[in-house]
Write a protein that holds these residues in place. Structure first.
Motif, mmCIF file in Angstrom:
data_model
loop_
_atom_site.group_PDB
_atom_site.id
_atom_site.type_symbol
_atom_site.label_atom_id
_atom_site.label_comp_id
_atom_site.label_asym_id
_atom_site.label_seq_id
_atom_site.Cartn_x
_atom_site.Cartn_y
_atom_site.Cartn_z
ATOM 1 N N SER A 111 15.412 29.975 11.301
ATOM 2 C CA SER A 111 15.372 30.133 9.850
ATOM 3 C C SER A 111 14.073 29.615 9.255
ATOM 4 C CB SER A 111 16.553 29.400 9.207
ATOM 5 O OG SER A 111 17.783 29.920 9.665
ATOM 6 N N ASN A 112 13.337 28.813 10.014
ATOM 7 C CA ASN A 112 12.050 28.335 9.515
ATOM 8 C C ASN A 112 11.135 29.526 9.240
ATOM 9 O OD1 ASN A 112 9.051 27.603 10.397
ATOM 10 N ND2 ASN A 112 9.979 25.780 9.491
ATOM 11 N N PRO A 113 10.447 29.569 8.098
ATOM 12 C CA PRO A 113 9.634 30.748 7.764
ATOM 13 C C PRO A 113 8.585 31.093 8.815
ATOM 14 C CG PRO A 113 9.897 29.332 5.837
ATOM 15 C CD PRO A 113 10.479 28.578 6.998
ATOM 16 N N HIS A 114 7.968 30.084 9.448
ATOM 17 C CA HIS A 114 6.928 30.371 10.432
ATOM 18 C C HIS A 114 7.511 31.006 11.691
ATOM 19 C CE1 HIS A 114 4.144 28.206 7.916
ATOM 20 N NE2 HIS A 114 4.880 27.103 7.988
ATOM 21 N N ILE A 115 8.616 30.451 12.181
ATOM 22 C CA ILE A 115 9.231 31.006 13.381
ATOM 23 C C ILE A 115 9.884 32.345 13.061
ATOM 24 C CG2 ILE A 115 10.973 30.602 15.169
ATOM 25 C CD1 ILE A 115 10.326 27.649 14.990
ATOM 26 N N ALA A 116 10.448 32.483 11.850
ATOM 27 C CA ALA A 116 10.996 33.774 11.442
ATOM 28 C C ALA A 116 9.913 34.845 11.398
ATOM 29 C CB ALA A 116 11.669 33.643 10.073
ATOM 30 N N ARG A 166 3.273 25.234 13.785
ATOM 31 C CA ARG A 166 3.695 24.771 12.466
ATOM 32 C C ARG A 166 5.223 24.777 12.362
ATOM 33 N NH1 ARG A 166 -0.058 24.551 8.307
ATOM 34 N NH2 ARG A 166 -2.159 25.304 8.823
ATOM 35 N N GLY A 167 5.818 25.859 12.845
ATOM 36 C CA GLY A 167 7.262 25.959 12.740
ATOM 37 C C GLY A 167 7.981 24.861 13.492
ATOM 38 N N PHE A 168 7.567 24.591 14.719
ATOM 39 C CA PHE A 168 8.247 23.563 15.514
ATOM 40 C C PHE A 168 7.971 22.163 14.964
ATOM 41 C CE2 PHE A 168 8.593 26.791 18.977
ATOM 42 C CZ PHE A 168 9.971 26.727 19.097
ATOM 43 N N LEU A 169 6.802 21.941 14.401
ATOM 44 C CA LEU A 169 6.543 20.646 13.776
ATOM 45 C C LEU A 169 7.475 20.418 12.589
ATOM 46 C CD1 LEU A 169 2.635 20.464 13.872
ATOM 47 C CD2 LEU A 169 4.216 18.912 15.014
ATOM 48 N N GLU A 170 7.703 21.473 11.828
ATOM 49 C CA GLU A 170 8.583 21.349 10.665
ATOM 50 C C GLU A 170 10.053 21.230 11.085
ATOM 51 O OE1 GLU A 170 7.707 24.689 8.187
ATOM 52 O OE2 GLU A 170 5.675 23.998 7.719
ATOM 53 N N CYS A 171 10.393 21.726 12.271
ATOM 54 C CA CYS A 171 11.788 21.706 12.733
ATOM 55 C C CYS A 171 12.061 20.620 13.759
ATOM 56 C CB CYS A 171 12.154 23.071 13.337
ATOM 57 S SG CYS A 171 12.130 24.432 12.184
ATOM 58 N N ARG A 172 11.179 19.663 13.900
ATOM 59 C CA ARG A 172 11.301 18.720 15.010
ATOM 60 C C ARG A 172 12.569 17.866 14.927
ATOM 61 N NH1 ARG A 172 7.257 17.433 11.608
ATOM 62 N NH2 ARG A 172 7.140 15.372 10.664
ATOM 63 N N ARG A 173 13.180 17.762 13.755
ATOM 64 C CA ARG A 173 14.424 16.985 13.666
ATOM 65 C C ARG A 173 15.638 17.799 14.111
ATOM 66 N NH1 ARG A 173 15.058 15.611 7.417
ATOM 67 N NH2 ARG A 173 12.864 15.081 7.775
ATOM 68 N N TYR A 174 15.469 19.110 14.272
ATOM 69 C CA TYR A 174 16.602 19.970 14.620
ATOM 70 C C TYR A 174 16.585 20.444 16.072
ATOM 71 C CZ TYR A 174 16.578 20.253 9.530
ATOM 72 O OH TYR A 174 16.565 19.945 8.200
ATOM 73 N N ILE A 175 15.557 20.125 16.818
ATOM 74 C CA ILE A 175 15.461 20.583 18.198
ATOM 75 C C ILE A 175 14.764 19.508 19.014
ATOM 76 C CG2 ILE A 175 13.307 21.831 17.728
ATOM 77 C CD1 ILE A 175 14.203 23.912 19.823
ATOM 78 N N SER A 176 15.237 19.266 20.207
ATOM 79 C CA SER A 176 14.700 18.177 21.018
ATOM 80 C C SER A 176 13.330 18.545 21.572
ATOM 81 C CB SER A 176 15.644 17.862 22.171
ATOM 82 O OG SER A 176 15.626 18.915 23.129
#
Length: 441
Positions: A111-116, A166-176
């Motif tokens: 759902s993150n805009p960058h990964i989407a 960018r996407g994974f940095l923004e989502c780092r609390r949701y994925i190990s």
């Protein structure tokens, strides 16, 4: 300077891609394997069963021999059709595998805009290729249109790595971190092969041009060792000198001094490889060696690069490069040795981790932050942005970011690898092994 083949940017081709706003998936409608993904767009549709059917097929292990088997340019019309159909046989399966892998991520991550956006790009690329799967490319009009699609694919995915970062940095609390590493290891290696397959056909198209009435200049091709984007007589020593000049200028701009670099061993060795891949790897390794050498006050100690090649040329490798009339070897080992004090035991286990940097958070942020929220985590983004082009960060030696793991991925793609041996308090030896002809993922 290193001579390059004809550019594959296709200035004369019409590339019709339009930018699409990033999608945000608002609700979770089921398990990842059964949920409906909103991937319809102005580019066309792909159905879940099409993706599943293609993703169920095994990936063809790519070898350099596969990419040069169509012959040296200028290709005949039939050879060019063969290259196009070979490319078409590989890319839809590869794209479907990546779409499936993205769907298997936690829904909140996609759902993150960058990964989407990356997901949308893969859907777009697959949708443009599917119409060609219904038939073989057997006329020049189809081949030209197919090459336009390849140009669109290369442009569409040009910023995949920094966007994913960018996407994974923004989502780092949701994925190990472990899950991110596993995904990126597979994704980046797949992307290297996918991009190389597309660029190879584009380069063969441009250097052959049978659609121009068969006009060609064979004498120009006889003097070139390039087959598409692959150099069948690549000299690692030339690449090293080219990268030394580039990194040295950055080092001198930042620190006011640059170390010297000496090359020994078999400096006249030649091999078959992709020059842009080797440029990227060497640049990343030299950036680290130059930085460590200067910051430890050892700038008077030369950085030593040793090129070692096997003593004999296997018969198969000889046949693959006979057309160049130049001696070539199946691979080399390059050792880069510096006296920069080595890597501390605390840092050493993390040098292959994505988004890792040896600078403290405040130092990374000070190197520049183009956006995102504050804090040290997003400070890595500028270093990561450099990965979209070979050569790395043009303004700073500080960011490791994805540089080292991506460099290792390039080396491993055709059966090579990178190993680091550090003597803490003394220096570091890096061993880069390159295989010219071999299987990869």
């Amino acid at each position: 300077m290193i001579t390059r083949p004809a550019t594959f940017r296709l200035r004369f081709l019409k590339v019709w891609r339009q930018k699409t706003p990033p999608r945000t998936y608002a609700t979770l409608t089921g398990e990842p394997s059964t949920q409906t993904w909103p991937h319809q767009s102005q580019f066309g549709n792909i159905h879940d069963d099409q993706v599943a059917r293609l993703a169920a097929k095994p990936l063809h292990p790519l070898a350099l021999a596969d990419l040069i088997r169509h012959g040296r340019p200028p290709l005949s019309t039939e050879a060019l059709f063969s290259s196009a159909n070979f490319t078409l046989s590989l890319l839809p399966i590869r794209l479907a595998h990546r779409i499936q892998a993205l769907r298997n991520l936690p829904f909140i991550v996609v759902s993150n805009p960058h990964i989407a956006q990356i997901y949308s790009n893969y859907v777009h690329s697959l949708s443009t290729l599917l119409p060609y799967q219904e038939r073989r490319i057997s006329n020049l009009e189809d081949e030209i249109q197919f090459t336009e699609v390849m140009a669109d694919l290369v442009q569409t995915h040009s910023n995949t790595i920094p966007t994913l970062a960018r996407g994974f940095l923004e989502c780092r609390r949701y994925i190990s971190p472990g899950d991110v590493t596993r995904f990126l290891d597979e994704h980046l290696r797949a992307r290297i092969g996918t991009r190389l397959i597309a660029e190879q056909h584009i380069a063969l198209h441009l250097s052959s041009k049978p659609h121009n009435g068969g006009v060609s200049t064979p004498q120009d091709h006889d003097q070139s060792s390039y087959t598409g984007v692959i150099d069948t007589a690549l000299r690692p020593a030339e690449i090293i000198r080219h990268c030394e000049a580039f990194v040295g200028e950055i080092c001198e701009l930042k620190y006011g001094v640059r170390p010297t670099l000496v090359i020994n061993g078999q400096s006249d060795a030649r091999m078959t490889h992709v020059p842009t891949h080797l440029e990227y790897i060497i640049t990343e390794l030299l950036k680290n060696a130059f930085r460590a050498t200067v910051e430890s006050g050892k700038e008077r100690e030369p950085i030593e690069v040793t090129i070692a090649a096997p003593p004999e040329v296997p018969e198969a490798a000889s046949r693959a490069t006979d057309s160049t009339h130049l001696p070539s070897i199946p691979g080399v080992t390059i050792r880069i040795r510096d006296r920069g004090g080595g890597i501390s035991p605390e840092v050493l286990p993390h040098i292959w981790a994505y988004s890792f940097t040896t600078f403290a958070d405040e130092d990374v942020t000070a190197t520049g932050n183009n956006g995102g929220g504050g804090g040290g985590g997003n400070g890595n983004v500028d270093a990561l942005n450099a990965i979209s082009g070979a050569g790395g960060d043009s303004s700073s030696l500080a960011g490791l970011g994805y540089g080292l793991p991506l460099g290792r991925a390039y080396a491993e793609h055709f059966g090579g690898g990178v190993q680091v041996q550090s003597l803490w308090g003394w220096g570091t030896d890096v061993y880069l092994k390159l295989r010219g002809l071999g299987k990869s993922g």
